[in-house]
Design a protein around this motif. Structure first.
Motif, PDB file in Angstrom:
ATOM      1  N   ASP A   1       0.828  -1.204   0.000  1.00 43.66           N
ATOM      2  CA  ASP A   1       0.000   0.000   0.000  1.00 43.66           C
ATOM      3  C   ASP A   1       0.862   1.254   0.000  1.00 43.66           C
ATOM      4  OD1 ASP A   1      -2.272   1.702   0.345  1.00 43.66           O
ATOM      5  OD2 ASP A   1      -1.885   1.756   2.498  1.00 43.66           O
ATOM      6  N   ARG A   2       1.929   1.266   0.800  1.00 40.93           N
ATOM      7  CA  ARG A   2       2.724   2.478   0.984  1.00 40.93           C
ATOM      8  C   ARG A   2       4.188   2.333   0.573  1.00 40.93           C
ATOM      9  NH1 ARG A   2      -1.549   4.810   1.749  1.00 40.93           N
ATOM     10  NH2 ARG A   2      -1.827   6.654   3.064  1.00 40.93           N
ATOM     11  N   GLY A   3       4.674   1.127   0.352  1.00 41.84           N
ATOM     12  CA  GLY A   3       6.084   0.936   0.059  1.00 41.84           C
ATOM     13  C   GLY A   3       6.908   1.005   1.337  1.00 41.84           C
ATOM     14  N   GLU A   4       8.194   0.740   1.217  1.00 41.50           N
ATOM     15  CA  GLU A   4       9.088   0.815   2.374  1.00 41.50           C
ATOM     16  C   GLU A   4       9.364   2.276   2.725  1.00 41.50           C
ATOM     17  OE1 GLU A   4      10.134  -1.611   4.178  1.00 41.50           O
ATOM     18  OE2 GLU A   4       9.514  -3.326   2.932  1.00 41.50           O
ATOM     19  N   PRO A   5       9.600   2.560   3.998  1.00 42.12           N
ATOM     20  CA  PRO A   5       9.903   3.953   4.359  1.00 42.12           C
ATOM     21  C   PRO A   5      11.233   4.410   3.780  1.00 42.12           C
ATOM     22  CG  PRO A   5      10.266   2.489   6.235  1.00 42.12           C
ATOM     23  CD  PRO A   5       9.608   1.663   5.176  1.00 42.12           C
ATOM     24  N   ALA A   6      11.300   5.689   3.425  1.00 38.16           N
ATOM     25  CA  ALA A   6      12.567   6.245   2.951  1.00 38.16           C
ATOM     26  C   ALA A   6      13.603   6.230   4.067  1.00 38.16           C
ATOM     27  CB  ALA A   6      12.356   7.673   2.449  1.00 38.16           C
ATOM     28  N   ASP A   7      13.147   6.342   5.316  1.00 43.10           N
ATOM     29  CA  ASP A   7      14.037   6.262   6.475  1.00 43.10           C
ATOM     30  C   ASP A   7      13.183   6.070   7.723  1.00 43.10           C
ATOM     31  OD1 ASP A   7      16.355   6.257   8.028  1.00 43.10           O
ATOM     32  OD2 ASP A   7      17.197   8.007   7.010  1.00 43.10           O
ATOM     33  N   LYS A   8      13.833   5.591   8.749  1.00 47.90           N
ATOM     34  CA  LYS A   8      13.209   5.424  10.057  1.00 47.90           C
ATOM     35  C   LYS A   8      14.020   6.263  11.038  1.00 47.90           C
ATOM     36  CE  LYS A   8      13.654   0.919   9.455  1.00 47.90           C
ATOM     37  NZ  LYS A   8      13.739   0.732   8.006  1.00 47.90           N
ATOM     38  N   LEU A   9      13.384   7.258  11.659  1.00 53.12           N
ATOM     39  CA  LEU A   9      14.103   8.242  12.461  1.00 53.12           C
ATOM     40  C   LEU A   9      13.753   8.133  13.937  1.00 53.12           C
ATOM     41  CD1 LEU A   9      13.459  11.483  10.331  1.00 53.12           C
ATOM     42  CD2 LEU A   9      15.283   9.805  10.037  1.00 53.12           C
ATOM     43  N   VAL A  10      14.781   8.240  14.770  1.00 54.82           N
ATOM     44  CA  VAL A  10      14.590   8.537  16.179  1.00 54.82           C
ATOM     45  C   VAL A  10      15.102   9.963  16.376  1.00 54.82           C
ATOM     46  CG1 VAL A  10      15.201   7.988  18.564  1.00 54.82           C
ATOM     47  CG2 VAL A  10      14.850   6.140  16.910  1.00 54.82           C
ATOM     48  N   ILE A  11      14.203  10.865  16.740  1.00 57.92           N
ATOM     49  CA  ILE A  11      14.578  12.271  16.944  1.00 57.92           C
ATOM     50  C   ILE A  11      14.762  12.516  18.428  1.00 57.92           C
ATOM     51  CG2 ILE A  11      13.877  14.668  16.646  1.00 57.92           C
ATOM     52  CD1 ILE A  11      12.385  13.870  14.157  1.00 57.92           C
ATOM     53  N   THR A  12      15.944  13.011  18.790  1.00 62.41           N
ATOM     54  CA  THR A  12      16.309  13.229  20.185  1.00 62.41           C
ATOM     55  C   THR A  12      16.498  14.722  20.455  1.00 62.41           C
ATOM     56  OG1 THR A  12      18.666  12.996  19.700  1.00 62.41           O
ATOM     57  CG2 THR A  12      17.472  10.984  20.276  1.00 62.41           C
ATOM     58  N   ALA A  13      16.650  15.047  21.749  1.00 61.35           N
ATOM     59  CA  ALA A  13      16.849  16.450  22.122  1.00 61.35           C
ATOM     60  C   ALA A  13      18.288  16.896  21.944  1.00 61.35           C
ATOM     61  CB  ALA A  13      16.415  16.669  23.569  1.00 61.35           C
ATOM     62  N   ALA A  14      19.227  15.965  22.028  1.00 58.37           N
ATOM     63  CA  ALA A  14      20.644  16.342  22.027  1.00 58.37           C
ATOM     64  C   ALA A  14      21.465  15.227  21.398  1.00 58.37           C
ATOM     65  CB  ALA A  14      21.113  16.613  23.466  1.00 58.37           C
ATOM     66  N   GLY A  15      22.752  15.512  21.179  1.00 61.89           N
ATOM     67  CA  GLY A  15      23.682  14.491  20.689  1.00 61.89           C
ATOM     68  C   GLY A  15      24.056  14.674  19.239  1.00 61.89           C
ATOM     69  N   TYR A  16      24.410  13.559  18.597  1.00 63.28           N
ATOM     70  CA  TYR A  16      24.889  13.567  17.220  1.00 63.28           C
ATOM     71  C   TYR A  16      23.970  12.724  16.339  1.00 63.28           C
ATOM     72  CZ  TYR A  16      29.203  15.662  18.878  1.00 63.28           C
ATOM     73  OH  TYR A  16      30.122  16.525  19.439  1.00 63.28           O
ATOM     74  N   ALA A  17      24.002  13.023  15.050  1.00 67.09           N
ATOM     75  CA  ALA A  17      23.239  12.249  14.080  1.00 67.09           C
ATOM     76  C   ALA A  17      24.096  11.097  13.561  1.00 67.09           C
ATOM     77  CB  ALA A  17      22.808  13.146  12.921  1.00 67.09           C
ATOM     78  N   TYR A  18      23.479   9.924  13.454  1.00 65.72           N
ATOM     79  CA  TYR A  18      24.212   8.767  12.943  1.00 65.72           C
ATOM     80  C   TYR A  18      23.220   7.702  12.491  1.00 65.72           C
ATOM     81  CZ  TYR A  18      23.219   6.802  17.592  1.00 65.72           C
ATOM     82  OH  TYR A  18      22.594   6.362  18.739  1.00 65.72           O
TER      83      TYR A  18
END
Length: 442
Positions: free
Chosen positions: A409-426
């Motif tokens: 119906d929707r296809g696979e997600p382009a990405d799966k995100l955990v959004i946090t208040a602080a830190g680094y992206a990885y």
């Protein structure tokens, strides 16, 4: 018809050669908004651009940035009275002409429609409004004449508290996020949540901003809601409902739940609660997060209640009497308000990519705090966690929820995100991307 177009933090495109150049009426120190490029593009395409949003979010300042002349209807009784008698009179002047708080003189809508039909050119008027008028006011179609631009309080990218190094649009295109970081801490986030994204509050201490917001909400309850809805409202009941909405921030509380939670003597009925919520939506004070219309693989049912959110988390904090220090002692409440802040910013950034923001929760308990879906079907699954120590839990939750989605119906997600208040992206080995809100941008 939407005016959502890709934007950057550069100056708006040049106006056509025969247009009157904008008068740079916005105040000194104006901070560029995500809506700037959308407005500039819309003014090149249609005669009337309608800028809508909650009072105090910066609509007027942004409108003035694109205008060559102005009429401040809410602040100028003489202009308002003249507009009520001869609407065409206030439409005269260098264009684009700003009509601020146009909904206070609804007859301007039809007058402007006739003027632009005669002029047959783009970029005539900018209407700004902090309340959505009754449907019959705008029943005469604006098709081909009008584009609407929605503004909200400032995202962290607009206030300069996010560097925007991770682009939501790029994530929808399958791009990565590695290497970005944020200097924002959880302590900073408590301050930001209480201060909010109100342009006039930038630089104010959170406690001072909270006091101003308490007065703002009181004025909305006493004056703005009755004017917008055309109905009398009991201010005390409105404030009790706002308190209930604040307690239920980021939760799918039903009308029945809210009515029961409000209580009081006499208690608020289901129908009265619905009427008050409609009025709050008309002044853009609350903006519920709708359910994502998706098919599930399992026999689980998709729960249908929207998630309750104020247009800015600082409003919930003000109603609750929360201060940064109190929130740091109550991380559960801070976490819910942080989720509301993330939803606010996702909505601002998603508009650039012609995307919408939803939530989803199945009867099995698997949920997405947010889903960002673009018109072409690309989508992002989002889980929000205040602390970096909860990332593993969030990643497991995201993977379980994604496994329930019918990808035919929707296809696979382009990405799966955990959004946090602080830190680094990885990017984690399991394919989950961790992104601090202080690195996210359009």
């Amino acid at each position: 018809m939407s005016a959502e177009v890709p934007v950057s933090r550069v100056q708006p495109p040049a106006a056509p050669a025969d247009a009157v150049p904008p008068a740079a009426l916005a105040p000194d120190g104006y901070l560029p908004r995500v809506a700037d490029a959308a407005m500039a593009s819309a003014l090149e395409a249609v005669p009337i651009v309608v800028v809508e949003g909650v009072k105090g979010c910066g609509k007027t300042w942004t409108g003035l940035r694109h205008a060559a002349s102005k009429v401040m209807l809410a602040d100028t009784p003489a202009a308002r009275q003249g507009a009520e008698v001869v609407p065409r009179h206030v439409l005269r002047g260098p264009r684009p002409r700003l009509l601020d708080e146009w909904q206070t003189v609804p007859s301007i809508w039809d007058a402007a429609r006739h003027v632009v039909d005669e002029a047959r050119q783009a970029g005539c008027f900018v209407f700004t409004g902090s309340a959505r008028p009754a449907d019959d006011v705008t029943r005469h179609s604006g098709a081909g004449r009008v584009r609407r631009v929605r503004m909200r309080p400032m995202s962290l990218f607009e206030s300069g508290e996010s560097d925007g190094s991770v682009s939501l649009g790029a994530l929808l295109d399958g791009g990565g996020c590695d290497g970005a970081g944020s200097d924002v801490t959880v302590t900073d986030m408590a301050e930001i949540v209480c201060r909010g994204g109100w342009p006039r509050n930038l630089g104010r201490p959170a406690e001072a901003a909270g006091e101003l917001l308490e007065g703002y909400l009181d004025e909305m309850a006493r004056l703005d809601l009755p004017e917008a809805s055309g109905r009398r409202h009991n201010p005390a009941r409105v404030m009790r409902l706002l308190a209930s909405l604040a307690r239920n921030t980021a939760s799918p509380a039903s009308l029945t739940t809210l009515a029961r939670d409000v209580a009081g003597d006499p208690p608020l009925s289901w129908s009265a609660t619905a009427g008050y919520l409609d009025a709050l939506e008309r002044v853009f004070l609350v903006e519920d997060l709708p359910v994502w219309p998706v098919r599930l693989r399992s026999r689980a049912r998709l729960q249908q209640s929207p998630k309750r959110h104020f247009v800015d988390p600082s409003l919930a904090a003000a109603v609750l009497g929360a201060t940064p220090s109190r929130l740091l002692d109550d991380l559960a409440t801070l976490g819910l308000l942080f989720e509301s802040l993330v939803v606010r910013d996702l909505r601002v950034y998603a508009s650039v990519s012609r995307a919408e923001v939803y939530h989803a929760r199945s009867s099995y308990g698997h949920e997405f705090d947010a889903v960002v879906e673009r018109r072409d079907g690309a989508w992002l699954a989002v889980e929000v966690k205040l602390g970096a120590g909860r990332v593993d839990d969030a990643a497991r939750s995201l993977l379980r929820a994604c496994a329930e989605v019918d990808t035919s119906d929707r296809g696979e997600p382009a990405d799966k995100l955990v959004i946090t208040a602080a830190g680094y992206a990885y990017r984690r080995p399991d394919g989950i991307s961790v992104v601090p809100i202080g690195a996210l941008g359009p």
